[in-house]
Write a protein that holds these residues in place. Structure first.
Motif, short mmCIF file in Angstrom:
data_model
loop_
_atom_site.label_atom_id
_atom_site.label_comp_id
_atom_site.label_asym_id
_atom_site.label_seq_id
_atom_site.Cartn_x
_atom_site.Cartn_y
_atom_site.Cartn_z
N LEU B 109 0.84 -1.19 0.00
CA LEU B 109 0.00 0.00 0.00
C LEU B 109 0.88 1.24 0.00
O LEU B 109 1.84 1.34 0.76
CB LEU B 109 -0.90 0.01 1.24
N TYR B 113 -3.72 5.05 -0.33
CA TYR B 113 -4.14 3.76 0.21
C TYR B 113 -3.52 3.52 1.57
O TYR B 113 -4.18 3.09 2.51
CB TYR B 113 -3.76 2.62 -0.74
N LEU B 116 -5.16 5.85 4.12
CA LEU B 116 -6.49 5.44 4.55
C LEU B 116 -6.45 4.20 5.44
O LEU B 116 -7.24 4.07 6.37
CB LEU B 116 -7.39 5.21 3.34
N VAL B 117 -5.51 3.29 5.20
CA VAL B 117 -5.48 2.10 6.04
C VAL B 117 -5.01 2.47 7.46
O VAL B 117 -5.53 1.94 8.44
CB VAL B 117 -4.63 0.97 5.42
N TYR C 32 -11.33 12.39 -6.49
CA TYR C 32 -10.10 11.60 -6.36
C TYR C 32 -9.62 11.08 -7.71
O TYR C 32 -8.45 11.16 -8.06
CB TYR C 32 -10.27 10.42 -5.38
N ILE C 38 -7.36 13.69 -1.82
CA ILE C 38 -8.36 13.33 -0.83
C ILE C 38 -8.89 14.62 -0.25
O ILE C 38 -8.16 15.37 0.38
CB ILE C 38 -7.74 12.43 0.25
N PHE C 229 -15.06 7.75 2.71
CA PHE C 229 -13.71 7.29 2.34
C PHE C 229 -13.70 5.78 2.15
O PHE C 229 -13.15 5.25 1.18
CB PHE C 229 -12.70 7.63 3.45
N MET C 237 -10.91 3.60 -6.18
CA MET C 237 -10.89 5.05 -6.22
C MET C 237 -11.12 5.54 -7.65
O MET C 237 -10.47 5.09 -8.58
CB MET C 237 -9.56 5.56 -5.70
N LEU C 278 -8.31 -3.42 1.69
CA LEU C 278 -7.07 -2.72 1.33
C LEU C 278 -5.89 -3.69 1.31
O LEU C 278 -5.04 -3.64 0.44
CB LEU C 278 -6.80 -1.60 2.32
N PRO C 282 -6.32 -4.05 -2.91
CA PRO C 282 -6.35 -2.59 -2.77
C PRO C 282 -7.01 -1.88 -3.94
O PRO C 282 -7.31 -0.70 -3.84
CB PRO C 282 -4.88 -2.19 -2.64
N THR C 283 -7.26 -2.54 -5.05
CA THR C 283 -7.90 -1.84 -6.16
C THR C 283 -9.41 -1.77 -5.97
O THR C 283 -10.11 -1.24 -6.82
CB THR C 283 -7.61 -2.54 -7.49
#
Lengths: 403, 323, 290
Positions: B109, B113, B116-117, C32, C38, C229, C237, C278, C282-283
């Motif tokens: 990540l 990403y 946010l995690v 985004y 963000i 989010f 995203m 995530l 993660p996509t």
């Protein structure tokens, strides 16, 4: 928006008229003003309570100054030093330090318990007399801080009284209520309340069907309403802040969910709030609350209420409580005959002040807690909030069962 | 002598910071200084990972809160002396850093990403801390007032100031040493171009995990100091988003990836905050809540607009020397 | 432990709440996807839009749905101007700075609303506020059913706009390859601002759909930011269908975990799913390409 504008104008007018004597060519020297710290969170999550608390204190200070100030100090005027606690402990502590720098004689204020715990501790380092308006956590007065006084009742007293009153009302109506669902916000206030209710309700013969916690803020209360519908309790006992309770009450009305006997709130943020009653008269009708409330029999109450409503604000319990706390403090300074903090603390500890507008009787502090303090029961009836119990203060009969 | 030169500026700044409580004796000022130093320390932790390593975290509250809760729980529930609890708390902060880092970086990540995690982890900690009995649940945990240096509580604010400064100073010297050593070079290489760094033989994953572990330890230390200063914690204080924001604001405003950035940023931010608060309060008598924060927001944007590389970026000479 | 009827109601509740989440996430994911930022001011902008609906209802007697005629163009213009005049120039295109600028904007908006309206929680009472559609033994709130269809309509319109219109094509071009788009003569600054304006306009619609059954105070937008989010990440995203499905999915997850784990702990469900997605994919769950 249109409601607050005149309030601001009025306040600046009051401020201007208070400044007037200084500008006038008085020959007699004015005695030095007595500085009193008022700390309330007026920004952040608790801003609504803070703002109304501040208003109550302002009304009291204006009244004292208008009627000759502190007589024992040659008519000294009271000067408010206001601090925004920003709803955080470090914000509160920072304000206490600032008050110390400004040389205040005492502090009144602070609503939320976590902030209260931190600030009273900070104030104790300077021996600043500190009158807590309503922090509900009992830790505030059980830590042995000599400077800290709480005028209003704490958790323990409120819950006990709420349940005693409930038993009395229930018995008078022929015991229609036997089961309850507790709905509470998951912070210090709601969770603590739920824990006490869970041990004390069964002792008094009620069955707790379920305890439902929810976060603040909540985006949706549909599921809480859904569970209530499945459980079919006689009573719903909610301890939540304003927004979530309004959401729940609206959702329940929409889903046509009615507890069999009624909603009996404890220290609820909305059930004793005129905004809720005005905006949703149907959803609010007949909701009961055990909460802080001014004594409707005292003539002064109507006067303070008129002054508060003239600023465009709703009549919340924070107003009479803070009004009373400031008057209590002024009385102590009067009797101490000095702004010496130790003397004020002694005067507060020995206080028998009775000229407040709460339904308490004469003040009597034990370990800093006002022993005469107690909550009362209100009920929304026909678009108004009426005091229904104890009977000696009441201005209306309870509607029970309310359904 | 020359070995000390890179550290001279740090020592000079520390000396100035050490004199402050002697010059400013008011409680307001000293309290402000201590809180600002704590934020600066949390910011140093963030800066190591975010500034040098280029991994922006939105969830440093995870480390801050773990440190704060650990020191409070160890002394209140297990009766441990807070001085003994301190290293354990810092170690737990490092552990949380290592775990989050291993999970997030193994999953590759990056950027938003990763941000946010970390935010999500902090929220999970906050929700759990709000219901667990050991943290006091929603009622929070109160550290008993027992003023004694042996008890990590000081009657004299200046003493607490110097103690906080000791932590901050040690971290600044450590960061400078890392910056000049191989680890710092690898970290910056990872920030600038991960693939290039890997091609040069840098174990990217290990460097990142090491950075977040150390970052977690430093920010946990800030949490310990906060707990000992204010003696009360609840889930919102310890794991709330406010500290994640403070920890990233200070270095970005001050100067990313510089030793002085977090300190400067913390002082500028909180200085502006206090000034606007006091100024608006005297102007309106506190009758208009929020106006000071509006002004603070405006000043924040203006600062970013005029100093896009942080305030230190405005001083090219210093920047060269710092780099 | 719950009857099928209650489970069904909980799922429907989740879908209705989730649809509004989806709309809020739609604005966020659009910004985004194109600007790669963000936007921390998203929640505060929602609050501002809700206050706009409140004021138009109170002062001009406008129905919340009718108020969209004013608020949608109004918020579009505001979003456009803020990106063009504040975020763009102040952030110098740097990620960290954009973060700070949007954070600064959030602080400004939230506290300006506090100074103006004070901290009270307000709501509006519309004649249909308590209307329900009866489906068997279920009572579906009319305004919330309207919200579901409103959100679907907005998503469809937005998707068509991006796919068919010239501006939409330019937006997609900028999202894919900024420098390339600039080379073929697309005004990137303008496209950024249009995108930001569209994001804000989504919030204006969300505000009108929320107000008949919800409430507003200066901090209320924060309640939706984290969840938005989460949805943006779940959906991938920048993906519009992703945000839509993600919103509905999160709504149902929240509703069911609230029912079984309690409203407080139930919130954990969202974040755990978020972290797992995530870490593992993660996509995003809904197949958007990185």
């Amino acid at each position: 928006m249109t409601k607050t504008a005149p309030g601001i104008r009025r306040r600046s007018l009051l401020a201007a008229s208070a400044a007037l004597p200084l500008a006038a060519p008085h020959v007699r020297a004015q005695p030095a003003a007595v500085k009193i710290g008022i700390i309330q969170p007026v920004t952040g999550a608790l801003a609504q309570d803070g703002e109304h608390g501040r208003l109550g204190a302002e009304i009291a200070i204006n009244e004292i100054n208008r009627t000759g100030g502190i007589k024992a100090l040659g008519g000294a005027q009271i000067q408010m030093v206001f601090g925004d606690a920003r709803s955080t402990p470090e914000g509160g502590v920072a304000e206490v330090e600032r008050m110390q720098g400004e040389g205040v004689a005492a502090i009144v204020g602070r609503f939320a318990s976590p902030i209260c715990l931190a600030t009273t501790q900070a104030a104790s380092r300077y021996d600043i007399p500190y009158i807590v308006d309503v922090g509900v956590s009992d830790q505030i007065v059980t830590r042995g801080l000599k400077n800290t006084f709480r005028f209003a009742p704490g958790f323990g007293t409120v819950t006990r009284t709420a349940l005693d009153n409930l038993v009395a009302i229930n018995e008078a109506a022929g015991k229609p209520a036997q089961t309850a669902v507790i709905v509470h916000e998951d912070g210090l206030f709601g969770s603590g309340m739920a824990r006490l209710l869970n041990t004390q309700l069964p002792e008094r013969g009620f069955r707790v069907l379920e305890t439902i916690a929810h976060p603040t803020p909540s985006r949706d209360m549909s599921n809480v309403a859904l569970r209530i519908r499945a459980l079919q309790p006689d009573l719903i006992i909610p301890s939540s802040y304003y927004g979530e309770f309004v959401l729940l009450a609206r959702t329940m009305q929409q889903q046509r969910i009615r507890p069999k006997v009624g909603i009996y709130a404890v220290l609820n943020g909305a059930a004793s709030n005129f905004r809720f009653v005005r905006e949703f008269p149907d959803a609010a009708n007949h909701i009961m609350d055990c909460n802080h409330w001014a004594d409707p029999r005292k003539p002064k109450t109507a006067e303070v209420r008129a002054a508060a409503e003239a600023t465009g604000r709703f009549w919340l319990y924070n107003i009479p409580l803070n009004y009373s706390c400031v008057r209590l403090l002024a009385d102590a300074i009067e009797r101490a005959g000095s702004t010496d903090r130790v003397k004020i603390i002694e005067a507060l500890a020995a206080s028998t002040f009775a000229d407040h507008i709460m339904p308490y009787g004469p003040t009597k502090f034990e370990n800093g807690q006002n022993m005469g303090a107690r909550p009362v029961n209100t009920q929304v009836q026909g678009g108004d909030i009426k005091l229904i119990f104890p009977r000696e203060f009441a201005d209306a009969q309870p509607v029970f069962p309310a359904a | 002598m020359s070995a000390l030169r890179p550290y001279a500026a740090i020592l000079a700044v520390l000396a100035v910071l050490a004199v402050l409580p002697v010059v400013f004796t008011s409680g307001t000022m000293q309290n402000f200084l201590i809180f600002t130093l704590i934020v600066a320390l949390a910011g140093q932790g963030w800066n190591l990972l975010g500034g040098y390593g280029g991994q922006f975290s939105f969830g440093h509250a995870s480390f801050f809160g773990t440190g704060a809760y650990a020191i409070a729980i160890l002394q209140e529930r297990l009766g441990l002396n807070p001085w003994l609890a301190l290293p354990i708390a810092i170690g737990l902060g490092a552990l949380v850093g290592a775990v989050i880092g291993t999970l997030a970086f193994r999953a590759r990540l990056r950027g938003s990403y990763f941000a946010l995690v970390t935010l999500a982890f902090a929220e999970v900690f906050r929700i759990v801390a709000n219901v667990l009995p050991v943290t006091g649940g929603a009622a929070g945990i109160l550290i008993r007032l027992n003023v004694d240096p042996l008890n990590f509580q000081f009657a004299d604010r200046a003493a607490f100031h110097w103690l906080t400064l000791l932590f901050l100073g040690a971290v600044m010297l450590l960061v400078r040493a890392l910056e000049r050593g191989r680890f710092g070079a690898r970290l910056v290489a990872v920030r600038e171009n991960e693939d290039a760094a890997r091609a040069l033989g840098v174990d990217v994953l290990r460097v990142k995990i090491a950075a977040i572990t150390l970052s977690g330890a430093i920010t946990a230390a800030a949490g310990c100091l906060y707990a000992q200063k204010f003696l009360y914690l609840d889930a919102m204080i310890a794991y709330g988003p406010w500290i994640s924001v403070e920890a990233l604001l200070a270095p970005i405003i001050g100067g990313l990836g510089t030793v002085f950035g977090p300190v400067l940023g913390a002082f500028v931010l909180h200085g502006i905050g206090e000034l606007t608060k006091t100024w608006i309060a005297t102007l309106t008598g506190g009758a208009l809540p929020g106006v000071d924060l509006v002004l603070f927001g405006v000043l924040l944007i203006i600062t970013v607009g005029f100093a896009p590389r942080g305030i230190l970026g405005l001083l090219p000479r210093l920047r060269v020397r710092a780099a | 432990m719950y009857s099928p009827e209650i489970l069904l109601t909980a799922v429907l509740n989740g879908l209705m709440t989730g649809s509004v989440y989806a709309l809020i996430a739609l604005g966020l994911t659009l910004v985004y996807g194109v600007l790669h930022i963000i936007n921390f001011a998203h929640g505060a902008t929602l609050t501002a839009a809700m206050f706009a609906v409140y004021v138009l209802h109170g002062a001009a007697g406008l129905d919340p749905y009718v108020a969209m005629i004013v608020t949608v163009p109004g918020l579009f213009a505001l979003g456009y101007a803020v990106q063009r005049l504040v975020i763009g120039p102040a952030s110098h295109g740097d990620d960290g700075n954009i973060l700070l600028v949007t954070l600064g904007l959030a602080i400004i908006i939230e506290n300006a609303l506090l100074a103006w309206f004070r901290s009270d929680t307000r709501s509006i009472d519309v004649p249909y506020g308590f209307s329900v559609i009866e489906v068997g033994t279920l009572f579906l709130s009319l305004p919330r059913v309207i919200a579901v269809f409103g959100v679907l309509l907005v998503a469809l319109l937005l998707w068509l706009f991006l796919a068919r219109s010239t501006t939409g094509q330019a937006i997609r071009a900028v999202a894919k390859e900024k420098t390339g788009a600039a080379l073929v003569g697309i005004d990137v600054g303008h496209i950024y601002a249009v995108t930001f304006g569209l994001g804000a306009a989504c919030l204006a619609v969300a505000a009108s759909l929320l107000m008949p059954t919800f409430l507003v105070n200066p901090r209320i937008g924060n309640a939706f930011v984290l969840v938005a989010f989460t949805i943006v990440v779940l959906g991938g995203m920048g993906s519009i269908p992703g945000a839509l499905l993600g919103g509905l999915f999160i709504g149902v997850v929240e509703s069911l975990s609230g029912l079984f784990m309690g409203e407080s702990l139930g919130q954990i469900g969202i974040f755990l799913i978020f972290i797992l997605v995530l870490l593992i994919r993660p996509t995003g769950l809904f197949g958007a390409k990185a």
